[in-house]
Design a protein around this motif. Structure first.
Motif, short mmCIF file in Angstrom:
data_model
loop_
_atom_site.label_atom_id
_atom_site.label_comp_id
_atom_site.label_asym_id
_atom_site.label_seq_id
_atom_site.Cartn_x
_atom_site.Cartn_y
_atom_site.Cartn_z
N ARG A 24 -53.64 -18.40 -3.67
CA ARG A 24 -52.21 -18.59 -3.90
C ARG A 24 -51.46 -17.27 -3.97
O ARG A 24 -50.31 -17.17 -3.54
N THR A 25 -52.11 -16.25 -4.47
CA THR A 25 -51.47 -14.93 -4.59
C THR A 25 -51.30 -14.25 -3.23
O THR A 25 -50.30 -13.57 -3.00
N LEU A 26 -52.23 -14.48 -2.30
CA LEU A 26 -52.28 -13.70 -1.06
C LEU A 26 -51.86 -14.46 0.20
O LEU A 26 -51.59 -13.84 1.23
N GLU A 27 -51.78 -15.81 0.13
CA GLU A 27 -51.68 -16.59 1.37
C GLU A 27 -50.37 -16.39 2.14
O GLU A 27 -50.32 -16.66 3.33
N GLU A 28 -49.30 -15.95 1.46
CA GLU A 28 -48.05 -15.75 2.20
C GLU A 28 -48.12 -14.51 3.11
O GLU A 28 -47.41 -14.44 4.11
#
Length: 494
Positions: A24-28
């Motif tokens: 969730r922290t990195l997926e963007e």
């Protein structure tokens, strides 16, 4: 940016909740792959180009540092990050030294810190990749340039080799080339003397490419063409704004020739001002561009050429004695073409081959009659005049067909001037174009008259392309009388 274009990050952690939190922290910003252990991670690394790998230190079966040590060996471009809840200094040292760990992240990690760390790691990998590609391209490009330079130097050495200066056995040019080849090995100034068109620049190039300076530049300058007002600028160069009109920096002749050779043609035509400036360069080994704050050292070999008798000019005060001795460490003389009778046929055929190629003609050669005319003519303009005559003959003639398919250039293709000039043993062309015959100085009266008569007959027949009717009319003879004279002097066409 499409997901497929995002850098790929592999998360290796046996705890699913931890994987999801990092996702969730990195997926963007990244394309995310996940693995629960080292074995799953290896399978993914085999399939996908991974930019950054985040690996938990404590996993069943194999520690994160041990696994990343293997990753470093097999996938060295992947940036390796360890996430650990322990601060064991021994693990950190091992990771840095053996696994090449980019950074340790301690638990509990902060999302913003994790994101910034992975971003920096991805950028680092991208920069390393770009630098690596640039290095490869630079090496390849440097290699290509070096190879091209080597090939060009080899071609130049072959083109301007002393052996390419056409001369027959016993020609006076043989001794000139032998002497020049010896001088070429030493860094001496050479003065080449000879009439215009004798090949002085060709000899100078042969000296340059036979010397240790062959890889350096060969700069040519016609000294007579440099006005006195531009002497310093041409020899030394100038800086922008040094004088009115100096809009850009200008590199002078000697700086352009640095580590190479400068060929100063028509050195005997220079003014006293030019001679003073040139002497200063040769004495000091440095130049000061106009407007520059300090001089620049130059390493140049000088080869000068002239058609004048410089020793006589020195005695008369027209040429500086100190400059003469700077230029003439060794003097060589290129003989005129009229003294190289045996070389004319070789030079003419080489020129014929070159002209035929440049004009898109097939293979050509001269007939025996044509060669006889070329060898009989004195060539006051030397090789330049011969080249012009050969070019004219090729352009304007319709060559005869030889049995081997080559085209034959006959004497009829030559200009009236050459045909007339070749009509006697010693001949010249009057300003109005008429034939002038010098009276032979040996033999009886009848022998001398016979030689003059034979020369007139030969010139007339060549000029009129062996048309006996026209020749008989011009000479005031009957056809029978003309035929008898041709037979008497052995002048029947071959």
């Amino acid at each position: 940016m499409n997901a497929i274009d995002l850098p790929t990050v592999l998360l290796v952690d046996d705890e699913v909740r931890s994987q999801e939190a990092m996702r969730r922290t990195l997926e963007e910003d990244f394309r995310i792959l996940t693995a629960g252990d080292a074995e799953q991670a290896r399978a993914l690394l085999e399939q996908y180009p991974v930019a950054v790998i985040l690996c938990d230190q404590r996993m069943p079966g194999q520690t994160g540092v041990a696994f990343l040590k293997e990753v470093r060996a097999r996938w060295p471009d992947t940036v390796r990050i360890v996430i650990s809840g322990y601060t064991d200094s021994e693990d950190i040292i091992t990771g840095i030294n053996e696994a090449g760990i980019y950074q340790y992240i301690l638990k509990p990690w902060v999302p913003d810190h994790l994101l910034d760390t992975v971003r920096q790691a991805a950028e680092s990998r991208s920069l390393q990749g770009a630098l690596h590609r640039m290095e490869i391209d630079l090496r390849a490009g440097t290699g290509v340039l070096r190879q091209r330079a080597t090939e060009q130097l080899a071609r130049a050495k072959d083109t301007f080799d002393f052996g390419r200066i056409e001369c027959s056995p016993g020609s006076p040019v043989e001794e000139v080339c032998r002497m020049a080849a010896k001088v070429a090995r030493y860094d001496l100034s050479v003065l080449v003397h000879g009439e215009s068109g004798t090949g002085k620049e060709l000899l100078a190039r042969a000296i340059h490419y036979a010397s240790g300076r062959a890889a350096g530049p060969f700069v040519v300058e016609n000294c007579a063409a440099i006005p006195d007002t531009l002497i310093e600028s041409e020899l030394y160069g100038h800086k922008r704004g040094a004088f009115t009109g100096a809009y850009d920096d200008h590199i002078g002749l000697f700086q352009r020739a640095d580590k190479g050779t400068i060929f100063l043609d028509e050195i005997g035509e220079t003014s006293p001002a030019f001679q003073v400036k040139l002497l200063r360069v040769l004495q000091e080994g440095e130049v000061r561009p106009v407007g520059a704050p300090k001089p620049v050292a130059v390493d140049v070999r000088v080869i000068a050429a002239t058609h004048r008798d410089l020793e006589a000019d020195v005695r008369s005060g027209r040429f500086r004695e100190d400059l003469y001795y700077r230029l003439a460490n060794v003097t060589v003389t290129m003989p005129p073409l009229r003294e190289r009778g045996g070389d004319v046929a070789l030079i003419a055929q080489r020129l014929l081959d070159e002209v035929a190629r440049s004009l898109g003609r097939g293979a050509l050669r001269f007939t025996a009659d044509a060669l006889a005319v070329l060898q009989a003519y004195p060539w006051p303009g030397n090789i330049r005049e011969l080249n012009n005559e050969v070019t004219r003959a090729v352009a304007l003639s319709d060559p005869l067909a030889a049995p081997d398919g080559a085209g034959l250039i006959d004497a009829h293709a030559f200009s009236r001037k050459v045909l007339q000039g070749a009509g006697s043993e010693v001949s010249q062309t009057r300003p109005e174009g008429g034939l002038h015959l010098d009276i032979p100085q040996s033999g009886t009266l009848q022998e001398r008259l016979d030689r003059i008569e034979a020369a007139v007959l030969r010139e007339t027949m060549l000029r009129l392309r062996w048309n006996k009717t026209h020749a008989a009319r011009e000479l005031g003879l009957s056809r029978v009388g003309l035929r008898a004279k041709l037979q008497r002097f052995g002048l029947e066409p071959k």
